[in-house]
Design a protein around this motif. Structure first.
Motif, PDB file in Angstrom:
ATOM      1  N   GLY A  23      35.977  23.806  49.348  1.00 45.53           N
ATOM      2  CA  GLY A  23      35.392  24.318  50.576  1.00 45.53           C
ATOM      3  C   GLY A  23      33.944  24.729  50.401  1.00 45.53           C
ATOM      4  O   GLY A  23      33.313  24.446  49.374  1.00 45.53           O
ATOM      5  N   ASP A  24      33.415  25.429  51.408  1.00 50.72           N
ATOM      6  CA  ASP A  24      32.012  25.864  51.387  1.00 50.72           C
ATOM      7  C   ASP A  24      31.832  27.286  50.873  1.00 50.72           C
ATOM      8  O   ASP A  24      30.705  27.804  50.880  1.00 50.72           O
ATOM      9  CB  ASP A  24      31.418  25.771  52.798  1.00 50.72           C
ATOM     10  N   ALA A  25      32.915  27.910  50.441  1.00 53.04           N
ATOM     11  CA  ALA A  25      32.825  29.293  49.960  1.00 53.04           C
ATOM     12  C   ALA A  25      33.618  29.462  48.671  1.00 53.04           C
ATOM     13  O   ALA A  25      34.594  30.224  48.602  1.00 53.04           O
ATOM     14  CB  ALA A  25      33.330  30.254  51.033  1.00 53.04           C
ATOM     15  N   PRO A  26      33.246  28.754  47.616  1.00 50.17           N
ATOM     16  CA  PRO A  26      33.962  28.886  46.345  1.00 50.17           C
ATOM     17  C   PRO A  26      33.684  30.245  45.704  1.00 50.17           C
ATOM     18  O   PRO A  26      32.702  30.919  46.052  1.00 50.17           O
ATOM     19  CB  PRO A  26      33.382  27.750  45.505  1.00 50.17           C
ATOM     20  N   TYR A  27      34.521  30.622  44.771  1.00 56.33           N
ATOM     21  CA  TYR A  27      34.268  31.874  44.056  1.00 56.33           C
ATOM     22  C   TYR A  27      34.879  31.818  42.665  1.00 56.33           C
ATOM     23  O   TYR A  27      35.752  30.992  42.374  1.00 56.33           O
ATOM     24  CB  TYR A  27      34.790  33.086  44.841  1.00 56.33           C
ATOM     25  N   LEU A  28      34.373  32.690  41.817  1.00 52.84           N
ATOM     26  CA  LEU A  28      34.868  32.851  40.458  1.00 52.84           C
ATOM     27  C   LEU A  28      35.581  34.184  40.332  1.00 52.84           C
ATOM     28  O   LEU A  28      35.173  35.178  40.944  1.00 52.84           O
ATOM     29  CB  LEU A  28      33.724  32.832  39.446  1.00 52.84           C
ATOM     30  N   THR A  29      36.619  34.215  39.525  1.00 50.68           N
ATOM     31  CA  THR A  29      37.202  35.484  39.100  1.00 50.68           C
ATOM     32  C   THR A  29      37.129  35.546  37.577  1.00 50.68           C
ATOM     33  O   THR A  29      37.224  34.518  36.889  1.00 50.68           O
ATOM     34  CB  THR A  29      38.659  35.629  39.557  1.00 50.68           C
ATOM     35  N   PHE A  30      36.954  36.767  37.062  1.00 55.38           N
ATOM     36  CA  PHE A  30      36.864  36.946  35.622  1.00 55.38           C
ATOM     37  C   PHE A  30      37.063  38.420  35.312  1.00 55.38           C
ATOM     38  O   PHE A  30      37.091  39.274  36.223  1.00 55.38           O
ATOM     39  CB  PHE A  30      35.506  36.469  35.091  1.00 55.38           C
ATOM     40  N   THR A  31      37.218  38.723  34.046  1.00 54.58           N
ATOM     41  CA  THR A  31      37.305  40.117  33.621  1.00 54.58           C
ATOM     42  C   THR A  31      36.063  40.474  32.822  1.00 54.58           C
ATOM     43  O   THR A  31      35.517  39.640  32.100  1.00 54.58           O
ATOM     44  CB  THR A  31      38.554  40.361  32.761  1.00 54.58           C
ATOM     45  N   ASN A  32      35.638  41.723  32.971  1.00 50.06           N
ATOM     46  CA  ASN A  32      34.452  42.191  32.257  1.00 50.06           C
ATOM     47  C   ASN A  32      34.588  43.682  32.039  1.00 50.06           C
ATOM     48  O   ASN A  32      34.797  44.443  33.007  1.00 50.06           O
ATOM     49  CB  ASN A  32      33.190  41.884  33.058  1.00 50.06           C
ATOM     50  N   ASP A  33      34.502  44.104  30.767  1.00 53.85           N
ATOM     51  CA  ASP A  33      34.697  45.519  30.422  1.00 53.85           C
ATOM     52  C   ASP A  33      36.008  46.050  30.965  1.00 53.85           C
ATOM     53  O   ASP A  33      36.094  47.205  31.439  1.00 53.85           O
ATOM     54  CB  ASP A  33      33.527  46.364  30.958  1.00 53.85           C
ATOM     55  N   GLY A  34      37.047  45.219  30.917  1.00 59.99           N
ATOM     56  CA  GLY A  34      38.364  45.657  31.347  1.00 59.99           C
ATOM     57  C   GLY A  34      38.587  45.644  32.848  1.00 59.99           C
ATOM     58  O   GLY A  34      39.675  45.997  33.309  1.00 59.99           O
ATOM     59  N   ARG A  35      37.570  45.245  33.614  1.00 56.50           N
ATOM     60  CA  ARG A  35      37.704  45.221  35.069  1.00 56.50           C
ATOM     61  C   ARG A  35      37.835  43.788  35.558  1.00 56.50           C
ATOM     62  O   ARG A  35      37.227  42.873  35.000  1.00 56.50           O
ATOM     63  CB  ARG A  35      36.478  45.855  35.749  1.00 56.50           C
ATOM     64  N   GLU A  36      38.592  43.596  36.629  1.00 59.06           N
ATOM     65  CA  GLU A  36      38.665  42.302  37.278  1.00 59.06           C
ATOM     66  C   GLU A  36      37.506  42.177  38.257  1.00 59.06           C
ATOM     67  O   GLU A  36      37.257  43.085  39.057  1.00 59.06           O
ATOM     68  CB  GLU A  36      40.003  42.134  37.999  1.00 59.06           C
ATOM     69  N   GLU A  37      36.782  41.072  38.187  1.00 58.29           N
ATOM     70  CA  GLU A  37      35.602  40.870  39.026  1.00 58.29           C
ATOM     71  C   GLU A  37      35.748  39.584  39.835  1.00 58.29           C
ATOM     72  O   GLU A  37      36.459  38.648  39.442  1.00 58.29           O
ATOM     73  CB  GLU A  37      34.333  40.771  38.162  1.00 58.29           C
ATOM     74  N   ARG A  38      35.026  39.542  40.957  1.00 59.89           N
ATOM     75  CA  ARG A  38      34.972  38.338  41.787  1.00 59.89           C
ATOM     76  C   ARG A  38      33.514  38.058  42.128  1.00 59.89           C
ATOM     77  O   ARG A  38      32.768  38.980  42.507  1.00 59.89           O
ATOM     78  CB  ARG A  38      35.797  38.524  43.060  1.00 59.89           C
ATOM     79  N   LEU A  39      33.122  36.803  41.996  1.00 60.42           N
ATOM     80  CA  LEU A  39      31.754  36.392  42.314  1.00 60.42           C
ATOM     81  C   LEU A  39      31.816  35.269  43.345  1.00 60.42           C
ATOM     82  O   LEU A  39      32.290  34.173  43.065  1.00 60.42           O
ATOM     83  CB  LEU A  39      31.029  35.903  41.050  1.00 60.42           C
ATOM     84  N   ASP A  40      31.342  35.558  44.549  1.00 59.55           N
ATOM     85  CA  ASP A  40      31.300  34.569  45.626  1.00 59.55           C
ATOM     86  C   ASP A  40      29.971  33.819  45.580  1.00 59.55           C
ATOM     87  O   ASP A  40      28.922  34.407  45.282  1.00 59.55           O
ATOM     88  CB  ASP A  40      31.459  35.261  46.981  1.00 59.55           C
ATOM     89  N   ALA A  41      30.005  32.535  45.912  1.00 58.97           N
ATOM     90  CA  ALA A  41      28.800  31.712  45.853  1.00 58.97           C
ATOM     91  C   ALA A  41      28.908  30.579  46.870  1.00 58.97           C
ATOM     92  O   ALA A  41      29.972  30.338  47.455  1.00 58.97           O
ATOM     93  CB  ALA A  41      28.626  31.133  44.450  1.00 58.97           C
ATOM     94  N   ARG A  42      27.780  29.898  47.077  1.00 57.76           N
ATOM     95  CA  ARG A  42      27.822  28.687  47.887  1.00 57.76           C
ATOM     96  C   ARG A  42      28.162  27.482  47.018  1.00 57.76           C
ATOM     97  O   ARG A  42      28.873  26.572  47.455  1.00 57.76           O
ATOM     98  CB  ARG A  42      26.464  28.467  48.587  1.00 57.76           C
ATOM     99  N   PHE A  43      27.657  27.491  45.772  1.00 53.47           N
ATOM    100  CA  PHE A  43      27.981  26.422  44.835  1.00 53.47           C
ATOM    101  C   PHE A  43      28.315  27.026  43.476  1.00 53.47           C
ATOM    102  O   PHE A  43      27.799  28.090  43.109  1.00 53.47           O
ATOM    103  CB  PHE A  43      26.807  25.452  44.662  1.00 53.47           C
ATOM    104  N   ILE A  44      29.162  26.315  42.730  1.00 50.99           N
ATOM    105  CA  ILE A  44      29.454  26.652  41.338  1.00 50.99           C
ATOM    106  C   ILE A  44      29.022  25.473  40.481  1.00 50.99           C
ATOM    107  O   ILE A  44      29.258  24.315  40.834  1.00 50.99           O
ATOM    108  CB  ILE A  44      30.954  26.936  41.125  1.00 50.99           C
ATOM    109  N   VAL A  45      28.388  25.778  39.351  1.00 49.21           N
ATOM    110  CA  VAL A  45      27.974  24.735  38.405  1.00 49.21           C
ATOM    111  C   VAL A  45      28.653  25.002  37.070  1.00 49.21           C
ATOM    112  O   VAL A  45      28.501  26.083  36.498  1.00 49.21           O
ATOM    113  CB  VAL A  45      26.444  24.698  38.225  1.00 49.21           C
ATOM    114  N   GLY A  46      29.396  24.024  36.579  1.00 44.42           N
ATOM    115  CA  GLY A  46      30.062  24.149  35.296  1.00 44.42           C
ATOM    116  C   GLY A  46      29.184  23.636  34.169  1.00 44.42           C
ATOM    117  O   GLY A  46      28.999  22.430  34.010  1.00 44.42           O
ATOM    118  N   CYS A  47      28.627  24.555  33.407  1.00 47.47           N
ATOM    119  CA  CYS A  47      27.846  24.230  32.202  1.00 47.47           C
ATOM    120  C   CYS A  47      28.573  24.807  30.993  1.00 47.47           C
ATOM    121  O   CYS A  47      27.952  25.327  30.064  1.00 47.47           O
ATOM    122  CB  CYS A  47      26.439  24.812  32.297  1.00 47.47           C
TER     123      CYS A  47
END
Length: 389
Positions: free
Chosen positions: A133-157
């Motif tokens: 879709g047009d609103a992809p997002y990432l989830t991940f953990t950082n310092d023991g917290r669950e985080e979400r990062l919304d974006a228009r595009f994701i680039v896999g490097c």
């Protein structure tokens, strides 16, 4: 958290893309699973095409490159008895620069804070969502917290083993792969290189490469079987074998010394198509791997990044969607030409299990043809310096 472009992976491809997009005013956040020290601990390629150095010059992240980079006007192929020089500068008007991938990464990393490029290290359990879709997002953990990062595009490097390529449905993607039946045993040593240019050697005992990171630090490789162990190769054995394979002229100039790093790397050719699915793009090793013969890995990642930065800048700053739509086809056209060159040079310079006397004589004939034909040397030089974007 929100951004315009979320990049997975803070290696040279991810950092370079991030800097190029930030220079155009585009919001970027990079997510990296490892620590900065781990990222900088990766020992990789050191020959940069003009495409790669031009991007660093354009960004102004080039002070150490200008001071420490070693311009190379050519390289050599050795056939056991002679050195065949490919005069890249005379044949193409261009050269390459020896400057380690680790140093490129260090420079890009150091410039990130002052240029507003956000990098989140030590991110665990990175997962991609809604990429179609047009609103992809990432989830991940950082310092023991669950985080979400919304974006228009994701680039896999995020390299061959990262989550980005795996997020593309199997029904959409297609994989092309060739696994070579040998590896490269490489050492890094604080000794002067045996020559001021790289030497790729084809010998009856197998391939060898003489390279360098600086005028006082050398990088050498020898071809080994896949079942070989690093522990079976003490330094003295390595130096003895290297000298034989390089031949009397180059081998006689080798300076021995204790290794400061030693490892065995398998070789493969790999391409994943397409390099875009929905709002996800792939760049660098997440989409393609080349054998290190010919030094195309980092440089292919840089050309991906150049195409993608142009496409995303057009999308955000000029409402131009054509670059985004055409990215995969444009990048893959260059990828396959680099794959061809790396495969060709690997096939020419290595000994393969089961290789017949006929196969060996074909290699000898090809090397002799290259030695005697300016046209053959020109074709090699054009590919070595990197085909035009």
């Amino acid at each position: 958290m929100k951004t315009q472009v979320a990049i997975v992976g803070a290696g040279p491809a991810g950092l370079l893309l991030g800097h190029l997009l930030r220079a155009e005013g585009i919001a970027v956040t990079i997510i990296e699973r490892a620590s900065p020290d781990y990222v900088l601990g990766r020992i990789r390629a050191g020959v940069l095409e003009r495409t790669t150095t031009d991007l660093l010059h354009r960004l102004g992240i080039d002070a150490r490159l200008n001071a420490e980079g070693l311009p190379h006007d050519g390289f050599m192929l050795a056939d056991g008895e002679r050195l065949i020089r490919i005069d890249v500068k005379a044949l193409t008007g261009r050269n390459v620069t020896v400057y380690g991938q680790t140093e490129v990464t260090r420079d890009l990393m150091a410039a990130a804070p002052e240029r507003g490029l956000e990098v989140i290290y030590d991110a665990g359990d990175v997962a991609l969502h809604d990429i179609e879709g047009d609103a992809p997002y990432l989830t991940f953990t950082n310092d023991g917290r669950e985080e979400r990062l919304d974006a228009r595009f994701i680039v896999g490097c995020d390299g061959f083993h990262g989550p980005s390529r795996k997020a593309i449905p199997a029904s959409v993607g297609r994989t092309y792969e060739k696994v070579y039946p040998f590896g490269w045993l490489g050492i890094l040593a604080d000794v002067p290189p045996c020559d001021h240019e790289l030497i790729y050697a084809n010998h009856d005992r197998g391939f060898a490469l003489a390279s360098m990171r600086s005028e006082t630090r050398s990088r050498y490789y020898v071809q080994v079987a896949l079942d070989e162990k690093v522990e079976d190769w003490p330094d003295d054995r390595f130096w003895d074998e290297l000298i034989v394979r390089l031949g009397p002229e180059a081998g006689g100039r080798v300076t021995r010394g204790p290794s400061i790093e030693k490892s065995i790397a398998p070789l493969r050719s790999f391409v994943f198509e397409p390099m875009r699915h929905g709002s996800l793009f792939l760049a660098g090793d997440s989409a393609h791997i080349v054998p290190p013969t010919g030094a195309k890995g980092l440089n292919l990642a840089a050309s991906d990044v150049a195409y993608l930065a142009e496409a995303l800048t057009g999308f955000f700053n000029r409402a131009d969607h054509d670059g985004v739509a055409g990215y995969s086809d444009r990048a893959l056209a260059r990828v396959w030409k680099a794959e061809r060159f790396s495969w060709q040079l690997t096939t020419l310079m290595h000994r393969f299990p089961g290789q017949t006397a006929f196969d060996r004589r074909i290699q000898v004939a090809e090397l002799d043809y290259i030695a005697r034909s300016k046209a053959a040397r020109t074709a090699i030089a054009e590919n070595y310096i990197g085909l035009p974007l």
